[in-house]
Design an enzyme around this catalytic site. Structure first.
Site: not given
Ligand code: ATP
Length: 294
Positions: A11, A137
């Site tokens: 990401k 995350d």
């Protein structure tokens, strides 16, 4: 099914804002996360022997419970009383400790993979609830795509997909500790915060210029001071035609957004030829098709 192969995507952050500090030292965050095509290959196999074994293509990466992918397998094995052994092979292409959620995404892939392999029947939400116990995350890495993350990163709101763009990642050989960056952040002195709502509007309107202009990460105030070469990397990306550049997460990776492939490819080749940056990666925005059309 005896084995499964998954792609664990990295990401970048289109925005990262810190809105407060909690008494336990954690920070309240508000950030737009975006998956990119770059991935680690995660291979999981059932074995007869009742153990967990992990190997990876990076010799210095721990292969025991210090590896978050190993930890994910341990939790699943215990929680669901899995009697068979689990073998995990990580083919890492995402630079380690880079601000690209490399560990979290491997962890997410192991949770998803074990759920499929052992037919546990867990929903995404249930997997995300297990994931958050392993890392803030991890739930995002299970959800993927364009997402607003709040809380410590675990409160997720899916957004419409960010328009396609090409992305160049630049990571020097230095590593930064996420914990040190957050500790060094002087929150009251930060005057410029990302316009998160504005960027969300631009994503909805497929306004690439608006997204590029809105890129913002408050952690740059720490990491760019520690490693001034990152400022120079950002400038070089712009000079080579990026619409905008930013640091991802707590760094040290910086990225540039490019609208057209030719410009991105040319810039990539130039960075490679210049040869002074350890990791130069050409990738692009990655979006999944969400159920319900989002
Ligand atoms: P984030 O963007 O979520 O902060 P990151 O990209 O900065 O993550 P990681 O690549 O996840 O950082 O690595 C952080 C630390 O986690 C490293 O020091 C590494 O030793 C450890 N680690 C444990 N398991 C893994 C894994 N499977 N892949 C990469 N790093 C791992």
């Amino acid at each position: 099914m005896k084995e499964i192969k998954l792609k664990a995507r990295a990401k970048i952050n289109l925005t990262l804002d810190v809105t407060g500090r909690r008494e336990n030292g954690y920070h309240d965050l508000r950030m737009i996360m975006q998956s990119i095509s770059l991935y680690d290959n995660v291979f999981i196999k059932k074995t007869d022997k009742n153990y967990i074994k992990l190997k990876s293509n990076i010799d210095w990466l721990p292969s025991d419970e210090r590896n978050i992918a190993y930890k994910a397998a341990m939790i699943m094995k215990e929680k669901f009383n899995i009697k068979e052994g689990i073998f995990i092979s990580l083919d890492k292409k995402i630079p380690v400790a880079a601000g690209l959620a490399g560990g979290s995404t491997d962890c997410a892939a192991v949770l998803v993979g074990i759920n499929k392999l052992f037919k546990l029947g867990l929903s995404k939400k249930e997997l995300m609830d297990i994931g958050v116990t392993l890392g803030a995350d991890v739930p995002y890495c299970i959800m993927r795509g364009t997402v607003l993350a709040e809380g410590i990163g675990e409160i997720l709101t899916p957004l419409p997909p960010c328009p396609d763009m090409h992305v160049i990642l630049l990571k020097p050989s230095v590593s930064v500790s996420t914990a040190t960056v957050y500790k060094s952040l002087d929150l009251p002195s930060i005057t410029e915060h990302p316009d998160t709502e504005g960027v969300i509007e631009c994503i909805k309107n497929k306004d690439k210029d608006g997204i590029a202009n809105g890129l913002s990460n408050v952690l740059e105030t720490v990491t760019l001071e520690l490693h001034p070469q990152l400022k120079e990397y950002k400038e070089r990306l712009i000079k080579k035609g990026a619409a905008s550049s930013l640091m991802s997460g707590s760094g040290p990776t910086v990225f540039g957004l490019f609208y057209d492939k030719e410009t991105a490819l040319k810039a990539y080749k130039e960075f490679k030829a210049e040869g002074d940056i350890k990791h130069v990666i050409l990738t692009k925005i990655y979006n999944t098709v969400r159920k319900g059309g989002k």
